[in-house]
Design a protein around this motif. Sequence first.
Motif, PDB file in Angstrom:
ATOM      1  N   ARG A 108     -15.681   7.286  25.113  1.00  0.00           N
ATOM      2  CA  ARG A 108     -16.947   7.718  25.697  1.00  0.00           C
ATOM      3  C   ARG A 108     -17.706   8.738  24.856  1.00  0.00           C
ATOM      4  O   ARG A 108     -18.938   8.812  24.951  1.00  0.00           O
ATOM      5  CB  ARG A 108     -16.693   8.318  27.092  1.00  0.00           C
ATOM      6  N   ILE A 109     -16.991   9.565  24.087  1.00  0.00           N
ATOM      7  CA  ILE A 109     -17.654  10.594  23.282  1.00  0.00           C
ATOM      8  C   ILE A 109     -17.127  10.517  21.849  1.00  0.00           C
ATOM      9  O   ILE A 109     -16.065   9.930  21.617  1.00  0.00           O
ATOM     10  CB  ILE A 109     -17.432  12.006  23.862  1.00  0.00           C
ATOM     11  N   PRO A 110     -17.865  11.077  20.871  1.00  0.00           N
ATOM     12  CA  PRO A 110     -17.410  11.013  19.476  1.00  0.00           C
ATOM     13  C   PRO A 110     -15.999  11.569  19.307  1.00  0.00           C
ATOM     14  O   PRO A 110     -15.606  12.527  19.968  1.00  0.00           O
ATOM     15  CB  PRO A 110     -18.448  11.864  18.736  1.00  0.00           C
ATOM     16  N   LEU A 111     -15.250  10.970  18.403  1.00  0.00           N
ATOM     17  CA  LEU A 111     -13.840  11.292  18.220  1.00  0.00           C
ATOM     18  C   LEU A 111     -13.643  12.774  17.875  1.00  0.00           C
ATOM     19  O   LEU A 111     -12.733  13.428  18.406  1.00  0.00           O
ATOM     20  CB  LEU A 111     -13.252  10.410  17.117  1.00  0.00           C
ATOM     21  N   GLY A 112     -14.476  13.313  16.987  1.00  0.00           N
ATOM     22  CA  GLY A 112     -14.338  14.716  16.600  1.00  0.00           C
ATOM     23  C   GLY A 112     -14.513  15.658  17.775  1.00  0.00           C
ATOM     24  O   GLY A 112     -13.776  16.641  17.918  1.00  0.00           O
ATOM     25  N   LEU A 113     -15.478  15.368  18.648  1.00  0.00           N
ATOM     26  CA  LEU A 113     -15.694  16.211  19.823  1.00  0.00           C
ATOM     27  C   LEU A 113     -14.565  16.046  20.820  1.00  0.00           C
ATOM     28  O   LEU A 113     -14.142  17.021  21.462  1.00  0.00           O
ATOM     29  CB  LEU A 113     -17.033  15.862  20.478  1.00  0.00           C
ATOM     30  N   ALA A 114     -14.058  14.825  20.964  1.00  0.00           N
ATOM     31  CA  ALA A 114     -12.945  14.586  21.889  1.00  0.00           C
ATOM     32  C   ALA A 114     -11.726  15.411  21.489  1.00  0.00           C
ATOM     33  O   ALA A 114     -11.084  16.050  22.330  1.00  0.00           O
ATOM     34  CB  ALA A 114     -12.593  13.104  21.924  1.00  0.00           C
ATOM     35  N   VAL A 115     -11.389  15.414  20.204  1.00  0.00           N
ATOM     36  CA  VAL A 115     -10.232  16.179  19.738  1.00  0.00           C
ATOM     37  C   VAL A 115     -10.495  17.673  19.852  1.00  0.00           C
ATOM     38  O   VAL A 115      -9.588  18.459  20.161  1.00  0.00           O
ATOM     39  CB  VAL A 115      -9.876  15.790  18.291  1.00  0.00           C
ATOM     40  N   THR A 116     -11.744  18.099  19.644  1.00  0.00           N
ATOM     41  CA  THR A 116     -12.076  19.515  19.775  1.00  0.00           C
ATOM     42  C   THR A 116     -11.860  19.994  21.206  1.00  0.00           C
ATOM     43  O   THR A 116     -11.256  21.056  21.435  1.00  0.00           O
ATOM     44  CB  THR A 116     -13.533  19.765  19.358  1.00  0.00           C
ATOM     45  N   PHE A 117     -12.355  19.246  22.181  1.00  0.00           N
ATOM     46  CA  PHE A 117     -12.114  19.606  23.579  1.00  0.00           C
ATOM     47  C   PHE A 117     -10.623  19.540  23.909  1.00  0.00           C
ATOM     48  O   PHE A 117     -10.094  20.382  24.640  1.00  0.00           O
ATOM     49  CB  PHE A 117     -12.895  18.674  24.513  1.00  0.00           C
ATOM     50  N   GLU A 118      -9.937  18.553  23.359  1.00  0.00           N
ATOM     51  CA  GLU A 118      -8.524  18.380  23.667  1.00  0.00           C
ATOM     52  C   GLU A 118      -7.684  19.550  23.156  1.00  0.00           C
ATOM     53  O   GLU A 118      -6.746  20.004  23.828  1.00  0.00           O
ATOM     54  CB  GLU A 118      -8.008  17.075  23.058  1.00  0.00           C
ATOM     55  N   VAL A 119      -8.012  20.056  21.969  1.00  0.00           N
ATOM     56  CA  VAL A 119      -7.189  21.109  21.364  1.00  0.00           C
ATOM     57  C   VAL A 119      -7.289  22.419  22.144  1.00  0.00           C
ATOM     58  O   VAL A 119      -6.468  23.326  21.948  1.00  0.00           O
ATOM     59  CB  VAL A 119      -7.598  21.314  19.889  1.00  0.00           C
ATOM     60  N   LEU A 120      -8.242  22.522  23.062  1.00  0.00           N
ATOM     61  CA  LEU A 120      -8.331  23.711  23.904  1.00  0.00           C
ATOM     62  C   LEU A 120      -7.102  23.853  24.789  1.00  0.00           C
ATOM     63  O   LEU A 120      -6.748  24.979  25.180  1.00  0.00           O
ATOM     64  CB  LEU A 120      -9.602  23.657  24.765  1.00  0.00           C
ATOM     65  N   GLY A 121      -6.429  22.742  25.109  1.00  0.00           N
ATOM     66  CA  GLY A 121      -5.223  22.810  25.932  1.00  0.00           C
ATOM     67  C   GLY A 121      -4.109  23.569  25.243  1.00  0.00           C
ATOM     68  O   GLY A 121      -3.609  24.578  25.775  1.00  0.00           O
ATOM     69  N   PRO A 122      -3.674  23.139  24.048  1.00  0.00           N
ATOM     70  CA  PRO A 122      -2.650  23.905  23.321  1.00  0.00           C
ATOM     71  C   PRO A 122      -3.084  25.325  22.985  1.00  0.00           C
ATOM     72  O   PRO A 122      -2.266  26.240  22.980  1.00  0.00           O
ATOM     73  CB  PRO A 122      -2.442  23.072  22.042  1.00  0.00           C
ATOM     74  N   LEU A 123      -4.386  25.511  22.710  1.00  0.00           N
ATOM     75  CA  LEU A 123      -4.878  26.848  22.407  1.00  0.00           C
ATOM     76  C   LEU A 123      -4.708  27.770  23.616  1.00  0.00           C
ATOM     77  O   LEU A 123      -4.242  28.909  23.494  1.00  0.00           O
ATOM     78  CB  LEU A 123      -6.347  26.783  21.991  1.00  0.00           C
ATOM     79  N   THR A 124      -5.049  27.264  24.797  1.00  0.00           N
ATOM     80  CA  THR A 124      -4.872  28.052  26.023  1.00  0.00           C
ATOM     81  C   THR A 124      -3.409  28.380  26.262  1.00  0.00           C
ATOM     82  O   THR A 124      -3.048  29.510  26.620  1.00  0.00           O
ATOM     83  CB  THR A 124      -5.443  27.285  27.231  1.00  0.00           C
ATOM     84  N   LEU A 125      -2.552  27.395  26.053  1.00  0.00           N
ATOM     85  CA  LEU A 125      -1.114  27.610  26.217  1.00  0.00           C
ATOM     86  C   LEU A 125      -0.620  28.689  25.261  1.00  0.00           C
ATOM     87  O   LEU A 125       0.170  29.565  25.641  1.00  0.00           O
ATOM     88  CB  LEU A 125      -0.349  26.308  25.975  1.00  0.00           C
ATOM     89  N   SER A 126      -1.077  28.653  24.024  1.00  0.00           N
ATOM     90  CA  SER A 126      -0.658  29.640  23.039  1.00  0.00           C
ATOM     91  C   SER A 126      -1.092  31.039  23.435  1.00  0.00           C
ATOM     92  O   SER A 126      -0.337  32.006  23.310  1.00  0.00           O
ATOM     93  CB  SER A 126      -1.230  29.266  21.665  1.00  0.00           C
TER      94      SER A 126
END
Length: 308
Positions: A108-126
């Motif tokens: 649904r959204i560009p791959l680069g933006l999808a991974v950018t939003f996704e990486v917020l999960g591990p970042l929050t966990l860290s």
Amino acid sequence: MPEAAVLDGAGGAAQPEGARRGGSLGPVGLVLAGCVSVQFGGALAVSLMPRAGAVGVVTLRLVVAALVLMVVCRPRLRGHSRADWGTVVAFGVAMGGMNLIFYQAAARIPLGLAVTFEVLGPLTLSVLASRRAINFVWAGLALCGVFLLGGAGDGLGGLDLVGVACALAAGGMWAAYIIFSARTGRRFPQADGLALAMAVAAVLCLPLGVAASGSRLLDPVTIGLGAAVAILSSVLPYTLELIALRRLPASTFAVMMSLEPALAALAGFLVLSQALSWVQALAIALVIVASMGAVRTQVGRRGGGIGA
């Protein structure tokens, strides 16, 4: 979405910080090759979605990867406790859910933006696991990146909001994946836990893939492309990272994982012609810097593993 990325990086199999710094060029190259393989495999998966659908592509990827890993690793099935199996099943559920939800975002959204939003999960966990003030600086920097994404072009309203929500949800599943990956790495030798968890994910996704895509999954071209996605996104990066982690410090490895959004954006541009505005590129850069800072802080702590 490298399956091996956090099995050793968070689980503690990598060597100490000072291990063989002088000879790290080779391992760094292997990890970088694995990262590139993952993201270009993801771009290939997006191009395959019109043929098999997002769920069908995930199913093909997980089934092929599970078959390859089970044959190569030949994990021992006996002698494990109920807690061991509970951990590996939870790992498999997190892995399958992460891939299913992320591929819905990538459709649904560009791959680069999808991974950018996704990486917020591990970042929050860290950030939460560290409890250090400096990590709140990294969190703020990441939020600045998200704010820029919201203000770029037509803002988040210009993106498919379901896609954004799926990417964020996939990030939450990625955080769960990190936790159970580390626990699995402590309970199973070598890559046995990963192979078993991949099989669990494949079994869970197979009925969904059959229901969603049906006979399209039996098309020889689709099967071939799906196998290529599995090799590029799972098998090849896992092998490269497993070799690299024998000599590469955990902090170096974790920082390199933070480059995923940039590599995803590059793959999306080259393979899918998904161009980004300069504001979106700046936002991705801020999230990458925040992720790098957070993982260096987290990995550098003594006795503070994420998966503990």
